[in-house]
Write an enzyme that holds these catalytic residues in place. Structure first.
Site, short mmCIF file in Angstrom:
data_model
loop_
_atom_site.label_atom_id
_atom_site.label_comp_id
_atom_site.label_asym_id
_atom_site.label_seq_id
_atom_site.Cartn_x
_atom_site.Cartn_y
_atom_site.Cartn_z
N ASP A 288 4.55 0.33 11.92
CA ASP A 288 3.29 -0.02 11.42
C ASP A 288 3.24 -1.86 12.00
OD1 ASP A 288 2.79 2.31 10.33
OD2 ASP A 288 3.30 1.76 8.47
N ARG B 28 1.67 14.74 13.58
CA ARG B 28 1.81 14.33 12.07
C ARG B 28 1.86 15.67 11.33
NH1 ARG B 28 -0.61 8.62 9.88
NH2 ARG B 28 1.37 8.50 9.20
N PRO B 29 2.91 16.47 11.53
CA PRO B 29 3.05 17.82 10.89
C PRO B 29 3.58 18.00 9.56
CG PRO B 29 4.63 17.75 12.57
CD PRO B 29 3.98 16.68 12.74
N MET B 30 4.03 18.98 8.74
CA MET B 30 4.20 18.98 7.35
C MET B 30 5.51 19.63 7.24
SD MET B 30 2.48 17.18 4.90
CE MET B 30 2.97 18.22 3.49
N ASP B 31 6.17 19.93 8.38
CA ASP B 31 7.68 20.97 8.39
C ASP B 31 8.70 20.23 7.50
OD1 ASP B 31 7.55 19.11 10.72
OD2 ASP B 31 9.27 20.05 11.02
N ILE C 225 8.38 6.80 16.91
CA ILE C 225 7.90 7.40 15.68
C ILE C 225 6.74 8.20 15.76
CG2 ILE C 225 7.45 7.07 13.14
CD1 ILE C 225 10.18 5.96 13.79
N ARG D 168 -8.71 0.17 4.65
CA ARG D 168 -7.92 1.01 4.03
C ARG D 168 -6.42 0.36 3.55
NH1 ARG D 168 -6.07 5.58 7.71
NH2 ARG D 168 -4.79 5.80 5.80
N LYS E 78 0.88 -1.12 0.02
CA LYS E 78 0.14 0.02 0.06
C LYS E 78 0.82 1.22 0.08
CE LYS E 78 -1.65 1.61 3.97
NZ LYS E 78 -1.41 3.03 4.06
N ASN E 79 1.92 1.19 0.87
CA ASN E 79 2.52 2.62 1.19
C ASN E 79 3.59 3.08 -0.17
OD1 ASN E 79 1.40 2.83 3.30
ND2 ASN E 79 3.11 2.56 4.72
N CYS F 264 -4.82 8.58 9.68
CA CYS F 264 -4.88 8.04 11.05
C CYS F 264 -4.61 8.96 12.01
CB CYS F 264 -4.22 6.68 11.17
SG CYS F 264 -4.69 5.23 10.19
N ARG G 164 -3.51 10.80 4.80
CA ARG G 164 -2.36 11.79 5.07
C ARG G 164 -1.13 11.53 3.58
NH1 ARG G 164 1.52 14.46 8.36
NH2 ARG G 164 3.45 13.90 7.82
C1 UD1 Z 1 4.83 6.63 6.38
C2 UD1 Z 1 3.87 5.56 6.09
C3 UD1 Z 1 3.39 5.07 7.51
C4 UD1 Z 1 4.37 4.69 8.66
C5 UD1 Z 1 5.53 6.09 8.59
C6 UD1 Z 1 6.54 5.66 9.41
C7 UD1 Z 1 2.94 5.88 3.91
C8 UD1 Z 1 1.93 6.10 2.94
N1 UD1 Z 1 2.90 5.93 5.34
O1 UD1 Z 1 4.21 7.71 6.98
O2 UD1 Z 1 2.17 4.04 7.37
O3 UD1 Z 1 3.74 4.62 9.72
O4 UD1 Z 1 5.90 6.16 7.36
O5 UD1 Z 1 7.18 4.59 9.08
O6 UD1 Z 1 3.98 5.53 3.41
N2 UD1 Z 1 6.94 14.24 10.90
C9 UD1 Z 1 7.08 15.48 11.14
N3 UD1 Z 1 7.21 16.53 10.12
C10 UD1 Z 1 6.85 16.10 8.68
C11 UD1 Z 1 6.79 14.85 8.47
C12 UD1 Z 1 6.75 13.86 9.43
O7 UD1 Z 1 7.14 15.92 12.13
O8 UD1 Z 1 6.87 16.92 7.86
C13 UD1 Z 1 6.94 13.23 12.05
C14 UD1 Z 1 5.44 12.45 11.99
O9 UD1 Z 1 4.88 13.27 12.72
C15 UD1 Z 1 6.00 11.06 12.59
C16 UD1 Z 1 7.06 11.04 12.19
O10 UD1 Z 1 7.73 11.96 11.58
O11 UD1 Z 1 6.00 11.56 13.95
C17 UD1 Z 1 7.42 9.90 10.91
O12 UD1 Z 1 6.72 10.38 9.80
P1 UD1 Z 1 6.86 10.09 8.27
O13 UD1 Z 1 8.16 9.09 8.25
O14 UD1 Z 1 6.75 11.41 7.52
O15 UD1 Z 1 5.71 9.06 8.07
P2 UD1 Z 1 4.71 9.12 6.81
O16 UD1 Z 1 5.26 9.43 5.41
O17 UD1 Z 1 3.62 10.11 7.07
#
Ligand code: UD1
Length: 422
Positions: A308, A123-126, A330, A400, A22-23, A118, A94
């Protein structure tokens, strides 16, 4: 809303086919925005998240056609592209944020709503914003939307991420593939899904080296062309089904599974008393003699233990001999399955990012509620090990990320039924 009814039963035996990841697929589909030629993805999983990404890409002007009962996705994006990813679709998932990099690279601008998904932490976007800004994009947050613009196009750059975010690495890879010049991403995520995306982008003509390590080098090209790419096997689905015979006893072969995708998980299973063997066709799993042993688990970015699989591993450890400590590094707030498992008789204490699981002899069936995707499947696994009947409600989370879960488990002898909402 549908629910799933599970009755605890004895040893399982047979084979479970593992679908495409999926991912990986959710990152590969937006790559279609990078080219005006068709991108075909084979071995795609049939999941509601994939349908959400299809809907999102359609809203941007791309076409995604599901062929062969959804196992093949034929995508193309040759017409006019809409740069706005609307909140109504993005909030559902997300991974919608993965259109930001490709839109910026192809159009030079994008407006993408902040995502949902979820409820497992803030889970920010910074990290995404910093990575794309390094390539020359100006990004502002206005009314819940990220407004991104790269006047004169994206430019190659050296950038180090503060944390190895999976999604930000994927956005950077896609954007830098069409940027002018060379980019270097340091502290990049190393997950197999990143390697799969890089493979697909290379098949489309991108020049990428170092994927699978923490430093990725991308030489920007003027255009990408069409390609056909098979989606890598889903290591999370694999790990989940490996836990079924670990919990119930018996022997199950997960077809298409690869141990190298989840080595840290396999090491923990071995320590817990589960035997794991790579065969020509997949991964064979059986429980060694006696009760499962307690093991400690810390979730970490790849190649560490995957977050996961934390909830599912907890389901196994609930009936282990001794006390296990699970540390979630994480996501904050990713132990929502613990109180549900306790309804089934598990003995768990949660303190911040740690859960201490004191193994009990037996779990008992109970009505429980799925709170997120991986939590929901952990309750099904626990139900397989419990005495009596477990009813898992709110299973839309499950759909999902797991295709035909009840069929796959029934195929190896589990007592499981989906009850359709009337
Ligand atoms: C992906 C996976 C998800 C998995 C995760 C960690 C997909 C679609 N989803 O999610 O199933 O659990 O990797 O292996 O591939 N973070 C920030 N700022 C950001 C981005 C992330 O603080 O801009 C934090 C998140 O809140 C979280 C951590 O970094 O605590 C990991 O996030 P990230 O590795 O980005 O996971 P996803 O890509 O969202």
């Amino acid at each position: 809303m549908d629910s799933i009814v599970v009755r605890g039963n004895g040893p399982l035996s047979g084979q479970i086919p593992i679908a495409g990841a999926k991912n990986a697929c959710l990152a590969l589909m937006p790559a279609t925005l990078l080219s005006d030629e068709p991108l075909t993805l084979t071995n795609a999983p049939r999941l509601s998240d994939i349908r959400t990404m299809t809907e999102l890409l359609a809203s941007l002007g791309a076409e995604v056609t599901a062929l062969q009962d959804g196992k093949v996705l034929a995508t193309s994006c040759h017409g006019e592209i809409n740069p706005v990813a609307d909140y109504d679709i993005v909030r559902k998932m997300r991974a919608s944020n993965l259109v930001l990099g490709p839109l910026l690279a192809r159009l030079g601008h994008a407006v993408v709503s902040l995502p949902g998904g979820c409820a497992i932490g803030a889970r920010p976007m910074d990290i995404h914003v910093d990575a794309l800004s390094a390539l020359g994009a100006e990004i502002e947050l206005k009314d819940g939307y990220l407004h991104a613009e790269a006047k004169g196009g994206l430019k190659g750059a050296v950038h180090e991420m503060r944390f190895a975010s999976v999604g930000a690495t994927e956005n950077f890879l896609m954007a830098a593939s069409l940027a002018k010049g060379t980019s270097v991403l340091k502290n990049a995520a190393r997950e197999p899904e990143i390697v799969d995306l890089a493979k697909c982008l290379r098949a489309m003509g991108a020049q990428i080296e170092g994927d699978g390590t923490s430093e990725i080098v991308i030489e920007g090209v003027d255009r990408l062309h069409g390609a056909t790419h098979p989606v890598v096997a889903d290591r999370i689905e694999l790990g989940t089904y490996m836990l079924a015979p670990a919990i119930c006893g018996g022997e199950v072969e997960c077809l298409g599974g690869r141990i190298d995708l989840i080595e840290s998980f396999c090491e923990k299973l071995d320590a817990a008393g589960v035997s794991v063997e790579q065969t020509h066709t997949g991964v064979k799993v059986s429980r060694k003699n006696g009760r499962i042993h307690a093991v400690d688990v810390v979730t970490e970015p790849f190649p560490g233990f995957p977050t996961d699989l934390q909830a599912q591993m907890m389901a196994l450890l609930c009936t282990a001999e001794g006390t296990s400590v699970l540390e979630e590094k994480i996501f904050e707030n990713r132990f929502m399955h613990a109180p549900e498992l306790m309804r089934m008789g598990a003995n768990i204490e949660v303190h911040g990012g740690h859960a201490t699981v004191h193994g009990v002899e037996k779990l008992k069936g109970a009505p429980v509620m799925a709170t997120d995707l991986r939590a929901s499947v952990s309750l099904i696994l626990a139900g397989l090990a419990a005495e009596g009947e477990t009813v898992v409600s709110r299973v839309y989370h499950l759909d999902r990320g797991y295709e035909r879960v009840e069929e796959k488990l029934k195929g190896v002898g589990a007592h499981i039924e989906r009850v359709k909402a009337s």
